[in-house]
Design an enzyme around this catalytic site. Structure first.
Site, PDB file in Angstrom:
ATOM      1  CG  HIS A 358      -7.039   7.307   0.552  1.00 48.66           C
ATOM      2  ND1 HIS A 358      -7.523   6.029   0.436  1.00 48.66           N
ATOM      3  CD2 HIS A 358      -7.882   8.101  -0.131  1.00 48.66           C
ATOM      4  CE1 HIS A 358      -8.618   6.043  -0.306  1.00 48.66           C
ATOM      5  NE2 HIS A 358      -8.859   7.297  -0.665  1.00 48.66           N
ATOM      6  CE  LYS A 546       0.295  -6.370   2.237  1.00 47.52           C
ATOM      7  NZ  LYS A 546      -0.977  -5.712   2.545  1.00 47.52           N
ATOM      8  NE  ARG A 547       3.838   0.087  -5.737  1.00 46.57           N
ATOM      9  CZ  ARG A 547       3.876   1.323  -6.222  1.00 46.57           C
ATOM     10  NH1 ARG A 547       2.782   1.908  -6.646  1.00 46.57           N
ATOM     11  NH2 ARG A 547       5.014   1.971  -6.328  1.00 46.57           N
ATOM     12  CE  LYS A 552       1.415  -1.014   1.098  1.00 47.31           C
ATOM     13  NZ  LYS A 552       0.006  -1.352   1.436  1.00 47.31           N
ATOM     14  CB  THR A 654      -8.532  -3.150  -0.212  1.00 48.06           C
ATOM     15  OG1 THR A 654      -7.422  -2.798  -1.057  1.00 48.06           O
ATOM     16  CG2 THR A 654      -9.280  -1.911   0.220  1.00 48.06           C
ATOM     17  CE  LYS A 658      -8.150  -6.151  -3.714  1.00 44.82           C
ATOM     18  NZ  LYS A 658      -6.887  -5.595  -4.226  1.00 44.82           N
TER      19      LYS A 658
HETATM   20  C1  LIG Z   1      -6.014  -4.746  -3.670  1.00 46.49           C
HETATM   21  C2  LIG Z   1      -4.819  -4.306  -4.397  1.00 46.49           C
HETATM   22  C3  LIG Z   1      -3.875  -3.482  -3.772  1.00 46.49           C
HETATM   23  C4  LIG Z   1      -4.011  -3.043  -2.328  1.00 46.49           C
HETATM   24  O1  LIG Z   1      -3.401  -4.021  -1.508  1.00 46.49           O
HETATM   25  P1  LIG Z   1      -3.027  -3.733   0.009  1.00 46.49           P
HETATM   26  O2  LIG Z   1      -2.613  -5.077   0.511  1.00 46.49           O
HETATM   27  O3  LIG Z   1      -4.274  -3.269   0.679  1.00 46.49           O
HETATM   28  O4  LIG Z   1      -1.940  -2.741   0.024  1.00 46.49           O
HETATM   29  C5  LIG Z   1      -2.760  -3.093  -4.482  1.00 46.49           C
HETATM   30  N1  LIG Z   1      -2.572  -3.489  -5.765  1.00 46.49           N
HETATM   31  C6  LIG Z   1      -3.445  -4.290  -6.382  1.00 46.49           C
HETATM   32  C7  LIG Z   1      -3.167  -4.712  -7.787  1.00 46.49           C
HETATM   33  C8  LIG Z   1      -4.597  -4.729  -5.730  1.00 46.49           C
HETATM   34  O5  LIG Z   1      -5.469  -5.516  -6.377  1.00 46.49           O
END
Ligand SMILES: *Cc1c(COP(=O)(O)O)cnc(C)c1O
Length: 810
Positions: A358, A546-547, A552, A654, A658
């Site tokens: 990952h 995101k985190r 990022k 991901t 979404k």
């Molecule tokens: C989809 C999702 C992530 C991943 O987000 P990235 O933008 O790909 O880092 C992290 N936390 C939650 C709650 C998510 O639904």
């Protein structure tokens, strides 16, 4: 499945609250209704759960077990209602009874059994596996405390414990009779038997009982119910019989019990930087050992007493290196308990285990100190040593060109056990999670392993379940889609491509745009409720959720905000489309710089939102406690999806998928799956900017980037950094100095300044595009149309046919 009518639903709810809960319907709270509905859905799923497991037993079908330290499943009631085909009727019943379904569903506490993307991926995979009728299950840990709950107080992140099990969790079933004993530490005795073979005996181990809690995973209206098995650590000696013994012993006993229960006590925050923590290593072994023993017990009961053909019926996918002790643990079971010799055990193990990588971030590549493994898991340490010896010898003897690389390949080097190397050597498949990421693994990070095992490496670009992330979270857009292309997309996400035919259909696009506006108005209400900030639903909703991590680059985003603010202060009449910047992000509690960025975002929010001269042209909102449920509220209302990682750093992402699925346009770097999104939608339908991965990697290896040069030449950048240095945004002058120093004195390791100009330019194009509504809506619809590829149904099909060799159960 049994279709309950609205009337029948009302009866059932009444029955459950009154007869089972002992509360008259008139007095029932939303919580009472919530538990009543969970009970009804559980009953419905239980029938199928039993039938599904019976079917797997009878057909002796091959099964996959997805081992993961994290499952970020969020709430389950609404998705269980959806997948059992009962959602619409239940909604109607609740409305008829005078309740707001959303309020009832939101009683459920998010199961926060994950940090971020890796854990959410595992959850999406389970949904797709069940919906595609594959026999596959999750194995994880039932942490009593999930990731912390985040509060923002005076602009700072404050972490509260997330005791998600405080209220009864309605979806789990405790299976005490299927508990497993796990052993730590102890002494190993080697006995030589008459036939010359060796036998290993363990003594004085610490025994921990692993008790499974099973959660049903329902496929989409297909009768399949698979299992997510979550292990809880318990001390198996009861406390009551200790009461009579002396006090000191009793307290000693309590200490011991407590230390055992700590193993499933809490989820480690963040996906990097916790190496060296014994408790984390215990957790990993606890997951691996209990899962393997329970898988093998079932196999022996249902398939065969001998494990010689195990790989024909069982495949174990490990989610990152966290469960990579599966390799030596399976070897241990095969040799010490099943009496196989090394070669047969190795053959079976390496045909059963498959590994997903990952990340290539060096701080996230797991290494354990040898001594720690040796004292906690002495037998596994011996086995890892032997794997390493044999592997290094093999390289030395058969690959002369790699002889000078043995140190970089060795599983044990510098007294550290390299888990990724163990996982690669011990499995039959190694996959990356997006095309670029897999290429970087093959050509750079794991180049030498790729030379050794070229056939082992493969790509499986991540995906998300479109049933949760479109159908469930955006019901209005979903029903418009179904109106024009029919409902087949729900089980065949590629059919979303038919939307291209409507991507210039103005009346249709108008309806879509009205849905977006309603979603935005709803989010605006939520924002107002939570933060008191008023936002304009006609502004551009520019979202980064995101985190929080340097790679990022939330910092780049907030630099853009500061730049716009500076421009508006210079020229209050500047004609810009109003923007609402929305952030959601948790920082690991010990990650100082990430917390500084959270402070800066919140400070800019309070300055800008309260500056009358800005005239509501800019708003900045930080929504606290980002989790799955919050993502579900924000994503359908997003116009701009910020996917701006330093190229080469984000393995896939991901969140990007979404948001495009819900019609957001991406502002992104050529990183992770952004590249594959761009390849599909074309350059006209995405805003790509910045350095490429090759350029970034070139700078890392050869130098040539000097952050200060940009500070010296770009006055916009200099102004922002000087403002941070001089305390322009601080209540105290020193407040944001560290950000200034970090960027200039550590030479901006994530290329924030380097990409700044291109980023601003990309946003100028966003602004222009938004002014032409029909072009914007055409771009938006094009994104939704191509998003079918990023359904986890596609990803799981690929895993099933290329790695797992599973067939659908129909
Ligand atoms: C989809 C999702 C992530 C991943 O987000 P990235 O933008 O790909 O880092 C992290 N936390 C939650 C709650 C998510 O639904």
């Amino acid at each position: 499945m049994a279709q309950l009518t609205t009337e029948k639903w009302i009866d059932e709810i009444k029955h459950k609250t009154e007869k089972v809960g002992g509360i008259s319907l008139a007095d029932a709270s939303e919580k009472d209704l919530f538990y009543a509905i969970c009970g009804i859905v559980s009953e419905e799923m239980n029938k199928n759960w039993i039938d599904t497991q019976d079917l797997y037993k009878q057909t002796q079908t091959k099964q996959v077990y997805y081992l993961s330290m994290e499952f970020l499943i969020g709430r389950l009631l609404e998705s269980n209602l959806l997948n059992t085909g009962m959602l619409d009727a239940c909604n109607e019943a609740l409305v008829k009874m005078g309740y707001d379904p959303e309020k009832v569903y939101s009683i459920e506490h998010d199961a926060g059994l994950g940090n971020g993307g890796l854990g959410r991926l595992a959850a999406c995979f389970l949904e797709s596996i069940a919906s595609l009728k594959f026999a596959g299950h999750g194995c994880g840990i039932r942490y009593r405390y999930g990731l912390f709950e985040q509060r923002i107080i005076h602009g700072h992140q404050v972490e509260l414990p997330d005791y998600w099990l405080k209220e009864e969790y309605p979806w789990e079933t405790r299976k005490a009779e299927e508990a497993i004993d796990i052993h730590f530490g102890g002494d190993i005795h080697m006995l030589k038997k008459n036939d010359g073979s060796l036998e290993f005996k363990y003594e004085n181990t610490d025994k921990v009982t692993a008790v499974p809690y099973d959660v049903p995973i329902a496929g989409y209206q297909n009768g399949v119910v698979n299992t997510l098995r979550l292990w809880s650590a318990e001390s198996n000696s009861g406390t009551t019989d200790m009461m009579s013994t002396q006090n000191s012993q009793y307290f000693h006993h309590l200490d011991h019990k407590h230390s055992i229960e700590q193993i499933s006590g809490f989820l480690y925050p963040d996906d990097s930087g916790y190496d060296g923590k014994v408790l984390r290593l215990k957790q990993q072994y606890f997951l691996v050992s209990s899962s393997l023993k329970s898988i093998i017990r079932q196999y022996k009961k249902n398939i065969s007493r001998s494990l010689i053909h195990l790989p024909e019926k069982i495949v174990i996918q490990i989610n990152d290196t966290h469960p990579s002790l599966a390799v030596p643990e399976l070897m241990r079971i095969l040799m010490d308990e099943e009496r196989f010799g090394w070669d047969d055990a190795w053959e079976i193990t390496t045909k059963t285990v498959a590994y997903t990588n990952h990340t290539t971030l060096s701080e996230a590549l797991e290494k354990w100190p040898q001594d720690m493994v040796k004292s906690l898991l002495p037998r596994l340490h011996m086995i890892i040593n032997e794997i390493n010896e044999r592997f290094c010898t093999e390289v030395w003897n058969n690959y002369p060109e790699l002889q000078n690389k043995v140190h970089e390949l060795a599983i044990i080097a510098d007294d550290q056990i390299h888990m990724a190397r163990l996982a690669i050597v011990g499995s039959f498949s190694v996959n990356g999670v997006a095309r670029l990421h897999t290429e970087i693994l093959k050509k750079k990070e794991m180049k030498n392993f790729y030379t050794l095992f070229p056939d082992r490496f493969n790509n499986k670009t991540n995906g998300i379940t479109h049933r949760r992330w479109l159908l469930q979270v955006n019901p209005e857009l979903s029903s418009l889609i179904t109106d024009v292309i029919g409902p087949q997309w729900i089980t065949r996400p590629n059919q979303l491509i038919s939307l291209l035919r409507y991507s210039r259909d103005e009346p249709f696009l108008d309806r879509v745009s009205e849905v977006k506006l309603r979603n935005k108005a709803k989010l605006a209400n939520f924002i107002h409720e939570k933060t008191g900030i008023t936002v304009n639903e006609h502004s551009i909703f520019d979202v980064q959720i995101k985190r929080l991590h340097e790679y990022k680059r939330q910092l780049l985003n907030i630099f853009h905000v500061i730049h716009l603010y500076n421009e508006l202060k210079d020229n209050p009449n500047l004609d810009i489309t109003p923007r609402t910047f929305i952030f959601g992000a948790k920082a690991a509690p010990s990650y100082y710089f990430a917390k500084e960025v959270i402070k800066l975002i919140n400070r800019m929010a309070s300055i800008i939102n309260n500056d009358a001269s800005i005239n509501d042209k800019l708003k900045v909102v930080f929504l606290e406690n980002y989790n799955v449920s919050l993502a579900e509220k924000i994503i359908p209302a997003t116009d701009i999806s910020e996917q701006i990682s330093t190229a080469s750093k984000e393995a896939s992402g991901t969140g990007n998928m979404k948001m495009m699925m819900n019609g957001a346009l991406t502002v992104g770097t050529l990183d992770g799956a952004n590249i594959e999104i761009r390849d599909l939608v074309g350059d006209r339908n995405i805003f790509i900017f910045g350095l490429t991965a090759d350029e970034v990697l070139h700078y890392y290896h050869h130098g040539g980037y000097v952050a200060r040069d940009i500070y010296n030449t770009d006055e916009r950048v200099r102004r922002i950094l000087d403002q941070l240095n001089e305390g322009a945004f601080g209540s105290q002058e020193i407040e944001f100095k560290d950000i200034y120093y970090h960027i200039l004195y550590h030479n901006d390791p994530y290329f924030v300044l380097k990409d700044f100009d291109a980023y601003i330019e990309a946003h100028e194009l966003v602004e222009q595009a938004y002014r032409d509504k029909s072009t914007w809506m055409n771009m938006s619809m094009t994104n939704t149309a191509y998003s079918g590829k990023f359904s986890s149904d596609r990803t799981i099909q690929e895993y099933a046919s290329e790695i797992w060799k599973l067939k659908r159960m129909d």
